[in-house]
Design an enzyme around this catalytic site. Structure first.
Site, PDB file in Angstrom:
ATOM      1  N   ASP A 147      -5.026  -6.620   0.802  1.00 35.47           N
ATOM      2  CA  ASP A 147      -5.065  -5.240   1.684  1.00 35.47           C
ATOM      3  C   ASP A 147      -7.481  -4.932   1.630  1.00 35.47           C
ATOM      4  OD1 ASP A 147      -3.076  -5.477   2.121  1.00 35.47           O
ATOM      5  OD2 ASP A 147      -2.421  -3.459   2.183  1.00 35.47           O
ATOM      6  N   ASP A 232      -9.490  -2.840   7.505  1.00 29.60           N
ATOM      7  CA  ASP A 232      -8.817  -3.158   6.371  1.00 29.60           C
ATOM      8  C   ASP A 232      -8.635  -4.964   5.854  1.00 29.60           C
ATOM      9  OD1 ASP A 232      -7.345  -0.472   6.177  1.00 29.60           O
ATOM     10  OD2 ASP A 232      -5.558  -1.267   6.363  1.00 29.60           O
ATOM     11  N   HIS A 283      -2.478  -5.752   9.815  1.00 30.00           N
ATOM     12  CA  HIS A 283      -1.915  -6.550   9.092  1.00 30.00           C
ATOM     13  C   HIS A 283      -2.217  -7.704   9.564  1.00 30.00           C
ATOM     14  CE1 HIS A 283      -1.827  -3.549   5.564  1.00 30.00           C
ATOM     15  NE2 HIS A 283      -3.253  -3.898   6.161  1.00 30.00           N
ATOM     16  N   ASP A 285      -1.246 -10.599   7.981  1.00 24.56           N
ATOM     17  CA  ASP A 285      -0.334 -12.326   7.780  1.00 24.56           C
ATOM     18  C   ASP A 285       0.848 -12.082   7.389  1.00 24.56           C
ATOM     19  OD1 ASP A 285      -0.501  -9.554   6.632  1.00 24.56           O
ATOM     20  OD2 ASP A 285      -0.930 -10.565   4.303  1.00 24.56           O
ATOM     21  N   CYS A 388      -0.233 -10.512   0.388  1.00 28.13           N
ATOM     22  CA  CYS A 388      -0.367  -8.946   0.254  1.00 28.13           C
ATOM     23  C   CYS A 388      -0.837  -8.303  -1.118  1.00 28.13           C
ATOM     24  CB  CYS A 388       1.347  -7.901   1.062  1.00 28.13           C
ATOM     25  SG  CYS A 388       1.166  -8.552   1.881  1.00 28.13           S
TER      26      CYS A 388
HETATM   27  N1  ARG Z   1       2.783  -5.738   9.082  1.00 28.17           N
HETATM   28  C1  ARG Z   1       3.922  -6.060   8.557  1.00 28.17           C
HETATM   29  C2  ARG Z   1       5.156  -6.332   9.006  1.00 28.17           C
HETATM   30  O1  ARG Z   1       5.909  -5.213   8.877  1.00 28.17           O
HETATM   31  C3  ARG Z   1       3.478  -5.877   7.574  1.00 28.17           C
HETATM   32  C4  ARG Z   1       2.621  -6.745   6.827  1.00 28.17           C
HETATM   33  C5  ARG Z   1       1.806  -6.256   5.042  1.00 28.17           C
HETATM   34  N2  ARG Z   1       0.905  -6.305   5.144  1.00 28.17           N
HETATM   35  C6  ARG Z   1      -0.182  -6.455   4.215  1.00 28.17           C
HETATM   36  N3  ARG Z   1      -1.271  -7.189   3.858  1.00 28.17           N
HETATM   37  N4  ARG Z   1      -0.250  -5.099   3.875  1.00 28.17           N
HETATM   38  O2  ARG Z   1       5.386  -6.837  10.231  1.00 28.17           O
END
Ligand code: ARG
Length: 404
Positions: A147, A232, A283, A285, A388
């Site tokens: 992050d 981020d 995010h 990913d 992450c």
């Molecule tokens: N937004 C994502 C979800 O819950 C979580 C992503 C977490 N990624 C990170 N690099 N902290 O589907």
């Protein structure tokens, strides 16, 4: 002759140091038998998410906290979410579980794949985060380096961040980055401008807006606004010459613009993306996950816009649709079941994936990958999974275009 802290941690490294004088401490000069550093012998070098992994930062859970809800964080949480009322130090048991899993992950990376794993410093996040513009009761964690740190070739950029509780999160990586700076003469160390994170940067009426979330997100109206650039590092996916930046709660259009100017000047192409079906975008990913140089995994519930699908198809990318066993997500996690897609490619074939996500194992095997099963579920409550909780330092291979 005294050595600086953090130097000479592994064999023959000291002979590769430049002669530098820092605070009256003279470091060992480079031995004449060691060839001058070139990009292939540099420590920091990673252009993609999938080239063969050689060195990586793996986060740590010790001293982690839950952030108090703040404007940009609240919008991520569902109604009645356990996190919205609690903050401060995380439970000792959660920290132990997380650390045990990370240690096992490191065993696999080091033992089976010879990847050098480095850890951030232990920092106690249970102290007020205070600047001239705001104050929150505590920080967050050292467990989510992805992050905070964006590695592009020989450069690591510390993200601006967007949540107040994460303002100083770069601090736990500083001694490591300082060590790379001392050891690697090609390492380019950059810190993106810190935003004020004052009240003007957040939409205070976001949660009470008369528009529903679907409409807000489809119009790209988020809880953060465009006052100052924010991003981020986990909102970015690296594909060699191309980089995709997610417009989200944590990365605004000005943040994208900063990244575009910065990396255009380094000869890269920077694309702006969003996934209108992700109602709490934060995010990239779990949505847009390249597994190697020709296969990308997409989130079945958060498909890319048509132009992006076309771009992938026209450039010969094979798209596979991600899956999840729908395992329950820890009540203190702000993540979704789609953490199943938050995998880490160790090379073009091996992909680290959660041990219980059997549907994902099948999907990967069916598509010619070798899933590397590691239990990593408790880390979800700290904010993520494999991608992450790591940040690239070095992957083998040069800069290439995958969108010719
Ligand atoms: N937004 C994502 C979800 O819950 C979580 C992503 C977490 N990624 C990170 N690099 N902290 O589907």
């Amino acid at each position: 002759m005294q050595q600086l802290k953090g130097l000479g941690t592994s064999t023959s490294k000291s002979s590769r140091h430049l002669a530098v004088k820092v605070q009256n401490v003279v470091l060992q000069p480079r031995a004449s038998t060691v060839p001058p550093s070139t990009s292939s012998s540099s420590i920091v070098n990673s252009w993609t998410e999938w080239q063969p992994l050689k060195e990586i930062i793996v986060g740590r859970c010790e001293m982690s906290c839950m952030m108090k809800t703040e404007p940009a964080f609240k919008a991520k949480l569902k109604e009645g979410h356990a996190l919205s009322s609690s903050f401060g130090r995380r439970a000792a048991e959660a920290i132990e579980d997380g650390e045990r899993e990370l240690a096992e992950f490191i065993n696999v990376l080091e033992g089976k794949f010879g990847v050098v794993c480095r850890r951030p410093e232990v920092i106690d996040w249970n102290m007020p985060i205070k600047t001239p513009d705001f104050e929150v009761p505590n920080g967050n964690t050292s467990s989510m380096p992805r992050d905070v740190l964006l590695t592009v070739g020989n450069e690591i950029v510390e993200a601006t961040m967007s949540l107040r509780g994460r303002f100083f999160e770069y601090r736990c990586y500083r001694s490591l980055l300082n060590e790379y700076f001392e050891r690697d003469p090609d390492f380019k160390w950059t810190s993106a401008p810190k935003p004020s994170m004052n009240d003007s940067m957040y939409r205070s009426d976001y949660l009470t807006s008369s528009m529903d979330r679907t409409e807000l997100v489809s119009k790209r109206i988020y809880c953060t606004n465009e006052t100052e650039p924010i991003w981020d590092a986990a909102d970015i996916m690296r594909f060699g010459k191309d980089m995709f930046v997610l417009n989200s709660f944590t990365t605004n259009r000005k943040g994208y613009e900063w990244l575009k100017r910065h990396f255009n000047q380094r000869g890269l192409r920077v694309h702006f993306v969003d996934f209108p079906d992700d109602l709490a975008p934060m995010h990239i990913d779990t949505n847009f996950v390249p597994l190697n140089g020709n296969t990308i995994m997409l989130n079945p519930k958060r498909p890319p816009r048509p132009w992006l699908m076309r771009l992938l198809q026209e450039n010969g990318w094979k798209t596979i649709v991600g899956t999840s066993n729908g395992l329950p997500v820890h009540p203190l996690s702000h993540c979704s079941e789609w953490l199943s897609c938050n995998v880490l490619s160790i090379d073009e074939k091996h992909v680290a994936v959660e041990a219980q996500e059997t549907k994902m194992h099948e999907l990967l095997s069916k598509n010619g990958f070798e899933p590397v099963l590691v239990p990593l579920r408790s880390i979800a409550q700290f904010g993520g999974a494999f991608h992450c909780c790591t940040a690239d330092v070095r992957r083998e291979g040069d800069l290439k275009s995958y969108f010719p």
